[in-house]
Motif scaffolding. Structure first.
Motif, short mmCIF file in Angstrom:
data_model
loop_
_atom_site.label_atom_id
_atom_site.label_comp_id
_atom_site.label_asym_id
_atom_site.label_seq_id
_atom_site.Cartn_x
_atom_site.Cartn_y
_atom_site.Cartn_z
N LYS A 86 42.79 44.64 -5.34
CA LYS A 86 41.90 44.46 -4.20
C LYS A 86 40.87 45.57 -4.20
CE LYS A 86 44.91 41.99 -0.93
NZ LYS A 86 44.02 40.80 -0.88
N LEU A 87 39.67 45.26 -3.78
CA LEU A 87 38.60 46.25 -3.64
C LEU A 87 38.07 46.24 -2.22
CD1 LEU A 87 36.24 45.84 -6.75
CD2 LEU A 87 38.00 47.59 -6.40
N LEU A 88 37.78 47.42 -1.70
CA LEU A 88 36.95 47.57 -0.51
C LEU A 88 35.56 47.92 -1.01
CD1 LEU A 88 36.38 47.91 2.56
CD2 LEU A 88 37.01 50.33 2.26
N ILE A 89 34.58 47.11 -0.65
CA ILE A 89 33.21 47.34 -1.09
C ILE A 89 32.37 47.71 0.13
CG2 ILE A 89 31.19 46.38 -2.21
CD1 ILE A 89 33.05 44.52 -3.74
N ASN A 90 31.88 48.93 0.14
CA ASN A 90 31.02 49.44 1.21
C ASN A 90 29.57 49.44 0.76
OD1 ASN A 90 33.26 49.94 2.74
ND2 ASN A 90 33.05 52.16 2.77
N TRP A 91 28.68 49.23 1.71
CA TRP A 91 27.26 49.40 1.39
C TRP A 91 26.55 50.07 2.56
CZ3 TRP A 91 29.34 44.75 2.90
CH2 TRP A 91 28.76 44.11 4.01
N GLU A 92 25.48 50.79 2.25
CA GLU A 92 24.66 51.47 3.25
C GLU A 92 23.21 51.11 3.01
OE1 GLU A 92 24.82 54.67 5.31
OE2 GLU A 92 26.96 55.15 5.19
N SER A 93 22.50 50.76 4.09
CA SER A 93 21.07 50.47 4.03
C SER A 93 20.29 51.55 4.76
CB SER A 93 20.78 49.10 4.64
OG SER A 93 21.42 48.07 3.90
N MET A 135 23.70 48.39 9.39
CA MET A 135 23.22 49.04 8.18
C MET A 135 24.33 49.59 7.29
SD MET A 135 19.97 48.68 8.26
CE MET A 135 18.68 48.21 9.43
N ALA A 136 25.55 49.62 7.77
CA ALA A 136 26.67 50.12 6.96
C ALA A 136 27.91 49.32 7.32
CB ALA A 136 26.89 51.60 7.22
N ARG A 137 28.59 48.85 6.29
CA ARG A 137 29.74 47.98 6.52
C ARG A 137 30.54 47.88 5.23
NH1 ARG A 137 29.07 41.69 8.61
NH2 ARG A 137 31.29 41.14 8.61
N GLY A 138 31.75 47.38 5.31
CA GLY A 138 32.55 47.17 4.12
C GLY A 138 33.40 45.92 4.25
N VAL A 139 33.68 45.27 3.11
CA VAL A 139 34.55 44.10 3.09
C VAL A 139 35.56 44.27 1.97
CG1 VAL A 139 32.82 42.55 4.06
CG2 VAL A 139 32.98 42.80 1.58
N THR A 140 36.75 43.73 2.18
CA THR A 140 37.81 43.77 1.18
C THR A 140 37.87 42.43 0.46
OG1 THR A 140 39.09 45.36 2.49
CG2 THR A 140 40.27 44.15 0.78
N ILE A 141 37.96 42.47 -0.86
CA ILE A 141 37.99 41.25 -1.66
C ILE A 141 39.17 41.29 -2.62
CG2 ILE A 141 35.48 40.93 -1.53
CD1 ILE A 141 35.39 41.90 -4.49
N ASP A 142 39.65 40.11 -3.02
CA ASP A 142 40.64 40.01 -4.09
C ASP A 142 39.95 40.30 -5.42
OD1 ASP A 142 42.76 39.30 -2.40
OD2 ASP A 142 42.17 37.19 -2.43
N GLY A 200 35.78 46.90 12.41
CA GLY A 200 37.16 46.83 12.88
C GLY A 200 38.17 46.91 11.76
N ASN A 201 37.73 46.79 10.51
CA ASN A 201 38.63 46.92 9.37
C ASN A 201 38.73 48.35 8.87
OD1 ASN A 201 35.98 46.96 8.43
ND2 ASN A 201 36.47 45.98 6.48
N VAL A 202 38.06 49.27 9.53
CA VAL A 202 38.11 50.69 9.18
C VAL A 202 39.26 51.33 9.95
CG1 VAL A 202 36.85 52.87 9.20
CG2 VAL A 202 35.64 50.73 8.73
N LYS A 203 40.04 52.18 9.30
CA LYS A 203 41.26 52.70 9.92
C LYS A 203 41.03 53.89 10.84
CE LYS A 203 43.93 49.69 8.05
NZ LYS A 203 44.55 48.64 8.89
N PHE A 204 39.93 54.62 10.66
CA PHE A 204 39.64 55.77 11.53
C PHE A 204 38.21 55.68 12.03
CE2 PHE A 204 43.06 57.20 8.81
CZ PHE A 204 43.88 57.95 9.65
#
Length: 447
Positions: free
Chosen positions: A67-74, A126-133, A228-232
């Motif tokens: 699994k990967l968490l992919i973050n991006w920032e704009s 502008m900043a977010r992350g998603v988890t993918i298989d 909401g998928n961020v732990k802290f």
């Protein structure tokens, strides 16, 4: 004199907030944008201001992660969202409508077979992350349908072991400027990694100029939807609530912050709250009312939260780090850089405790009392630091610097009544007390 029992209680549940590492697997890799490649999208330097507007961006992170968490920032104007507050106008184009695809056999990010791993529609932040298989894959890429704006950074983290080292920095213009706009020698994530190499924190920056706690609550469902998928959640909030130095808005601020805390916890998120930054009252004409600082301290204690950075005390002692308005961090004097360092120092006890997320405290250990850890007395006298109390089931007591450097470790094999660390230089330290399946941390300052 040291911060003793109070500081210990504030981090008394650090063990329950144990952080599971999620390895950064994209750092320094070439980002393929069609016929060209870039290195600045994965360099980790979030203030290099080099951006990409390519509609397809592909990275080869290799096989291994399931699994990967992919973050991006704009980029934009550095605000996390453009329409959450009426006090300031914000602008910027978010990476809004795109797919994340994966491949096991591509050679250049264009050829090969690709599968859709995630579809993101109408993203406004502008900043977010998603988890993918990602099992069996080696490549991922962004494939955008419309205007992608200006992408500053893309990061991929291996989440195969259920990593929890993910952070969203919620804040006002103090964070928008200090954490995102202003240059720094290292980000909070880089500082943590330097002292705790096992960890590579995933860090999303979410400051919004002019926002106050009421507007955060008004948009809380959106915060939870997008991060909401961020732990802290590392929270800097209160300057706009306390503006002018009065306390007329105090009750509303406390109520709003409690709502934020409760909502975060309900979604498995641990809030870490900074003490409100001091002003340079000679320039601003006002100072944060002490009632707000007392309120933050009470919220942290009553909600059993890890202790955040004390921006008030530090910037009160260092007004030269504030801008000409006396409120915001000064880029030229490294005010933002100081914020990164203060966050890293405040979070260090969580990392010093180690990965305790999967450990269950032994119910028979005498370190426990009424469901919580018994608190030994921890204090400093001169250049000596003492740990006193019932240490029957304690296996070791470790002293590290505020940023994680090992100073001394003492193994215990019998019922010691006191552990002493002698001739310690002036500064703040972390005491780590380990028992069977139990860990406690505390901060103490030697003077």
């Amino acid at each position: 004199m040291a911060n003793t029992t109070a500081a210990f209680l504030l981090c008394g549940m650090c063990a329950s907030y144990g952080i599971t590492p999620n390895k950064l697997v994209s750092g320094g890799l070439p980002a393929h944008t069609g016929a060209t490649t870039t290195d600045y999208l994965t360099d980790g330097y979030l203030t290099n201001w080099k951006s990409s507007s390519a509609k397809e961006i592909a990275l080869n992170v290799g096989e291994g992660p399931k699994k990967l968490l992919i973050n991006w920032e704009s980029f934009g104007d550095c605000a996390w969202a453009t329409d959450f507050t009426s006090g300031c106008g914000h602008s910027g184009v978010a990476l809004s409508n795109f797919k994340i695809l994966t491949s096991a056999n591509s050679t250049d990010g264009t050829d090969g077979d690709w599968e859709v791993a995630a579809t993101i529609q109408n993203n406004p932040v502008m900043a977010r992350g998603v988890t993918i298989d990602f099992a069996g894959k080696s490549w991922f890429k962004f494939a955008s349908e419309g205007d992608v704006g200006k992408i500053l950074e893309i990061e991929a983290f291996d989440m195969s072991a259920g990593g929890t080292d993910t952070w969203f920095f919620m804040g006002t213009s103090i964070s928008q400027m200090g954490i995102k706009q202003q240059d720094t020698d290292s980000t909070t994530a880089q500082l943590i990694h330097a002292k705790f190499p096992e960890y590579t924190p995933a860090m999303l920056r979410g400051g919004i100029g002019c926002i106050n706690s009421t507007e955060v609550v008004d948009h809380l469902s959106e915060y939870l939807e997008y991060v909401g998928n961020v732990k802290f959640w590392a929270i800097e909030m209160g300057t706009n609530d306390a503006w002018g130095g009065g306390d007329w808005n105090l009750n509303t601020y406390v109520s709003n912050m409690q709502t934020i805390i409760d909502s975060a916890k309900a979604h498995g998120i641990t809030p870490v709250i900074a003490r409100i930054i001091a002003t340079d009252s000679a320039k601003a004409g006002w100072q944060i009312n002490p009632a707000y600082l007392e309120a933050v301290d009470k919220l942290v204690k009553e909600n059993n939260l890890p202790q955040g950075p004390d921006f008030y005390s530090y910037f009160k002692e260092h007004p030269e780090l504030l801008a000409s308005d006396g409120v915001h961090p000064n880029a030229e004097t490294k005010g933002g850089q100081a914020m990164h360092h203060l966050w890293a120092e405040a979070l260090a006890p969580l990392y010093a405790a180690g990965d305790t997320a999967t450990k269950t405290p032994d119910s028979s250990t005498t370190l426990k009392m009424s469901g919580t850890f018994m608190v030994p007395r921890i204090y400093a006298q001169g250049k000596n630091i003492f740990v006193e109390g019932n240490l029957l089931n304690v296996t070791s007591v470790t002293l590290v610097s505020a940023t994680g450097q090992l100073i001394s470790q003492k193994a215990l094999s019998k019922n010691y009544g006191q552990v002493q660390f002698e001739n310690i230089p002036t500064g703040q330290y972390i005491v780590i007390i380990r028992g069977k399946n139990a860990v406690q941390t505390s901060t103490v300052r030697a003077k």
